[in-house]
Structure formats: C-alpha cells, structure tokens
Design a protein around this motif. Structure first.
Motif, PDB file in Angstrom:
ATOM      1  N   GLY A   1       3.531   7.470  11.114  1.00  0.00           N
ATOM      2  CA  GLY A   1       3.915   6.142  10.651  1.00  0.00           C
ATOM      3  C   GLY A   1       4.597   5.376  11.770  1.00  0.00           C
ATOM      4  O   GLY A   1       5.188   5.967  12.678  1.00  0.00           O
TER       5      GLY A   1
ATOM      6  N   ASP B   1       7.223   3.423  11.434  1.00  0.00           N
ATOM      7  CA  ASP B   1       8.635   3.102  11.216  1.00  0.00           C
ATOM      8  C   ASP B   1       9.613   3.958  12.018  1.00  0.00           C
ATOM      9  O   ASP B   1      10.661   3.467  12.449  1.00  0.00           O
ATOM     10  CB  ASP B   1       8.959   3.171   9.721  1.00  0.00           C
ATOM     11  CG  ASP B   1       8.382   1.973   8.963  1.00  0.00           C
ATOM     12  OD1 ASP B   1       7.966   0.997   9.622  1.00  0.00           O
ATOM     13  OD2 ASP B   1       8.337   2.017   7.726  1.00  0.00           O
TER      14      ASP B   1
ATOM     15  N   MET C   1      -0.607  -0.547  11.931  1.00  0.00           N
ATOM     16  CA  MET C   1       0.193  -1.504  11.170  1.00  0.00           C
ATOM     17  C   MET C   1      -0.493  -1.894   9.869  1.00  0.00           C
ATOM     18  O   MET C   1       0.156  -2.411   8.958  1.00  0.00           O
ATOM     19  CB  MET C   1       0.465  -2.750  12.005  1.00  0.00           C
ATOM     20  CG  MET C   1       1.454  -2.518  13.144  1.00  0.00           C
ATOM     21  SD  MET C   1       3.088  -2.016  12.576  1.00  0.00           S
ATOM     22  CE  MET C   1       3.702  -3.565  11.915  1.00  0.00           C
TER      23      MET C   1
ATOM     24  N   LYS D   1       9.319   6.642   7.107  1.00  0.00           N
ATOM     25  CA  LYS D   1      10.714   6.322   6.791  1.00  0.00           C
ATOM     26  C   LYS D   1      11.427   7.572   6.282  1.00  0.00           C
ATOM     27  O   LYS D   1      12.653   7.664   6.341  1.00  0.00           O
ATOM     28  CB  LYS D   1      10.794   5.201   5.750  1.00  0.00           C
ATOM     29  CG  LYS D   1      10.361   5.606   4.342  1.00  0.00           C
ATOM     30  CD  LYS D   1      10.464   4.476   3.337  1.00  0.00           C
ATOM     31  CE  LYS D   1       9.898   4.857   1.971  1.00  0.00           C
ATOM     32  NZ  LYS D   1      10.515   6.037   1.346  1.00  0.00           N
TER      33      LYS D   1
ATOM     34  N   VAL E   1       3.502  12.098   5.119  1.00  0.00           N
ATOM     35  CA  VAL E   1       4.718  11.370   4.739  1.00  0.00           C
ATOM     36  C   VAL E   1       4.662   9.916   5.199  1.00  0.00           C
ATOM     37  O   VAL E   1       3.989   9.558   6.159  1.00  0.00           O
ATOM     38  CB  VAL E   1       5.988  12.017   5.342  1.00  0.00           C
ATOM     39  CG1 VAL E   1       6.207  13.409   4.792  1.00  0.00           C
ATOM     40  CG2 VAL E   1       5.945  12.037   6.865  1.00  0.00           C
TER      41      VAL E   1
ATOM     42  N   TYR F   1       0.840  -1.209   0.000  1.00  0.00           N
ATOM     43  CA  TYR F   1       0.000   0.000   0.000  1.00  0.00           C
ATOM     44  C   TYR F   1       0.865   1.246   0.000  1.00  0.00           C
ATOM     45  O   TYR F   1       2.081   1.185   0.185  1.00  0.00           O
ATOM     46  CB  TYR F   1      -0.900   0.003   1.237  1.00  0.00           C
ATOM     47  CG  TYR F   1      -0.090  -0.044   2.514  1.00  0.00           C
ATOM     48  CD1 TYR F   1       0.369   1.124   3.116  1.00  0.00           C
ATOM     49  CD2 TYR F   1       0.259  -1.261   3.105  1.00  0.00           C
ATOM     50  CE1 TYR F   1       1.138   1.077   4.259  1.00  0.00           C
ATOM     51  CE2 TYR F   1       1.038  -1.306   4.248  1.00  0.00           C
ATOM     52  CZ  TYR F   1       1.466  -0.135   4.820  1.00  0.00           C
ATOM     53  OH  TYR F   1       2.239  -0.170   5.944  1.00  0.00           O
TER      54      TYR F   1
HETATM   55  C1  SIN Z   1       5.351   4.621   7.922  1.00  0.00           C
HETATM   56  O1  SIN Z   1       6.096   4.464   8.881  1.00  0.00           O
HETATM   57  O2  SIN Z   1       4.948   5.726   7.546  1.00  0.00           O
HETATM   58  C2  SIN Z   1       4.899   3.429   7.137  1.00  0.00           C
HETATM   59  C3  SIN Z   1       4.772   2.212   7.940  1.00  0.00           C
HETATM   60  C4  SIN Z   1       3.725   2.306   9.014  1.00  0.00           C
HETATM   61  O3  SIN Z   1       3.173   3.337   9.346  1.00  0.00           O
HETATM   62  O4  SIN Z   1       3.429   1.212   9.581  1.00  0.00           O
END
Ligand code: SIN
Length: 352
Positions: free
Chosen positions: A115, A117, A142, A84, A81, A50
């Motif tokens: 996010g 990450d 997640m 990452k 964003v 995705y």
């Molecule tokens: C991100 O860190 O933006 C993508 C992965 C996530 O949110 O699980």
C-alpha cells in the motif's frame, strides 16, 4: 533508403549473422502484501471508496502479460493488508523472507507490492535490515486495480524491470513508482490522490524506468543493507511520534512516558522547533531514560542539530533529513541494537 548489406543479393560474400543464444530471463520473486494495487471498487470510476488488499497476487500478475517478456516471475502472498494497518510482526516476516530470497541462488531480484500509505516506512526498514546485493524494489498504486486507468499494472511491470536490471544491484532498497526509481531513505508520499504521489524531496529520484529501460543518475551515499549493523529480530522497542503545534499540551508525552516507551520522535514545527510546553515534557522524558529525536512536520528539508533547540543541553537527537516516521523506524532499530544515550543515537542518525 539504406539496404542492410547482409541480406543484399549484390554482396555475394555476405555471411549470415551468428545466432546468439537467448539468455534466460532473470528470476524475480514478487511478494504481495496488499494495498490499493490489490484493491477493488464496485465500479471502474470509483477511486476512493474501494477496499485495499482484496485481490490476490495472481490477479495482479495476470493483468500484466508483458511480464513474461521481462522476467521469470514467481509469486508469494505474504499478506493482504491495507498498509495503514502495517505492523511490526509483518515487517519481521517480510524482511526475513527477503533475506531468505537474497541467499537463494535461484532468485535474482525481489519485488514487493505494498500500500502507498506506509510504503516509505517499510521501504526504509528494509533498506536498513535486508542483507545482500540483489535488487529489492517496492511498488504500489494510487488507483485500485478495478479503476479506469489503474496505475498498478504499469508500476508492477516497471518494478519487475528494475528488479531484473543488473544496474539495480547494490543500490539498496528501491521504490519504482510512476516511472521513477527512488531511494528508500529519501522517498515520501506527497499527495493523497495524485498518481505521481511519491517524491524524494530536496534530493530527487535515483533514476527512471520506461519502456523496459532502466537508468540511474546517482546512487545512495548513506550506508544501507550489508553496510548496517541492523538485523531483524524479535524485539521492537516501543517508539511513538508526537506532534508540536499551536496550543499543544504535554498530555501525550506524559502519557507515553507513563506507558513505558523507550523513545519519542517529535514532529516539530519548522526546523524541528518544539512548543515550550512539549519541550519541557520531553526534557523530563529524557531524565527518565527516554530517547527523544527532533524531526520536522514540514515535509522537506533537514533539522539542524543544535539549531532550533539546544540538543547538546537538552539531551535530544536531531533526525537530520529523515521525516518523523522514518526517524521512528531508525530509532527503533538503533535502540534494538543496543544504542543508548544521545551521542550514540546521534551517530546512527548521522550515518543512516
Ligand atoms: C494502503 O496503503 O494500503 C491503501 C492506500 C494505497 O495503497 O494507496
């Protein structure tokens, strides 16, 4: 069967219950930055291919009608964003906006959607730089918003519930994820796919949130928010992370020193032990004024000062229980605040 006496016709002197004026709901600002919680896939069974951060904050709020029973929510799209790609200018924007909301009497608490990450880095950065006691709660997901059993909506509801709770005031920056409430300093992502992806290794969560109830079982002991000297400013000293592993060379460390970094965090093996080749390169870096912090790549536990390496003799700093990425955040802030030399920097790592 018990019959309530106040409504029983057999109690002639019963008095009607006094009417209690409903208290206004807490006012919570939701700041959206992107991430999988705002992600969308081509179909509902796709939970890996995705695009993160494509849905606006309005979409996230609309998916949780129950929010209207918990708080008066106002929303802002700070960024969109994939985390990452989180970068220091966005950290500055986010922290400064939160500090404005901390001082705004019309707001009671703040939620940040993010996010997963790099959530642990942003959370710790905010924990050290936000000023004020209002709850600041990060959450994420997640699975993308388009997925079967998406976890974002409940995580968002729980984050707003935690931010609306008086019990959350003064606890530093919190992470509400999968019914648990974590301290920003302790929490780390521990799974690439599991819905229960966040843990606080060794120390555990601060508490839990479920069905509108918030309970804390402990509070953070280390200094945070108002008790730090850190402020978000324009400067972000250059600090990088290198890893120690079998057969490692000194190429990365030498290149970083040549590029003019101010600090290097080494993700060592075990108790922060470092391959002899990298260790010599780091000793050379210290002699050129670069701050070197020893952390561990293991994922839990702490790095003992003067344990696997003689920090006193080598001029290194021990990261203690911070992982390499959180150690990088603290080293940047400590250097930006004017900290120099292993003694002053070790004090920062022992304090925060
Ligand atoms: C991100 O860190 O933006 C993508 C992965 C996530 O949110 O699980």
């Amino acid at each position: 069967m018990n019959t309530p006496t106040s409504s029983s016709p057999s109690t002639p002197d019963a008095v009607p219950a006094p009417s209690v004026a409903a208290l206004p709901l807490p006012r919570i600002a939701v700041l959206a930055t992107g991430g999988t919680i705002a992600g969308a896939a081509p179909d509902a069974t796709n939970t890996s291919g995705y695009q993160a951060g494509v849905l606006g904050v309005g979409h996230l709020l609309d998916a949780v009608p129950a929010l209207s029973g918990v708080a008066q929510v106002q929303a802002e799209q700070i960024a969109s964003v994939d985390s990452k790609d989180m970068a220091m200018p966005l950290w500055t924007t986010l922290a400064q906006r939160i500090n404005v909301l901390q001082a705004d009497p019309s707001i009671d608490g703040i939620v940040v959607t993010h996010g997963t990450d790099t959530l642990e880095e942003t959370a710790y950065l905010l924990h050290l730089t936000v000023k004020g006691a209002k709850p600041v709660v990060l959450t994420a997901a997640m699975r993308p918003a388009s997925a079967l059993s998406a976890d974002g909506p409940l995580n968002l509801l729980n984050a707003v519930t935690v931010a609306a709770s008086a019990a959350s005031r003064g606890q530093g920056v919190l992470v509400a994820f999968n019914n648990r409430i974590h301290c920003a300093r302790d929490v780390v992502k521990t799974s690439t796919y599991a819905v229960d992806a966040f843990q606080s290794p060794e120390v555990g969560a601060l508490g839990w949130v479920q069905d509108g109830r918030v309970e804390f079982q402990r509070s953070p002991l280390r200094a945070h928010t108002d008790a730090t000297g850190f402020v978000i400013g324009a400067s972000w000293p250059s600090v990088e992370v290198v890893v120690s592993y079998a057969g490692a060379s000194r190429v990365a460390v030498d290149a970083l020193v040549a590029a003019g970094v101010r600090g290097i965090v080494v993700a060592g093996t075990g108790n922060g032990s470092i391959h002899a080749t990298i260790q010599q390169a780091l000793v050379d870096a210290v002699s050129q004024g670069v701050a070197v912090v020893r952390a561990s790549r293991v994922g839990s536990g702490h790095v003992m000062r003067n344990g696997a390496a003689s920090d006193d003799a080598l001029g290194f700093v021990s990261a203690g229980s911070l992982n390499p990425y959180k150690a990088r955040v603290l080293l940047m802030l400590a250097l930006a605040a004017g900290g120099t030399g292993p003694v002053a920097l070790q004090k920062a790592f022992d304090t925060y």
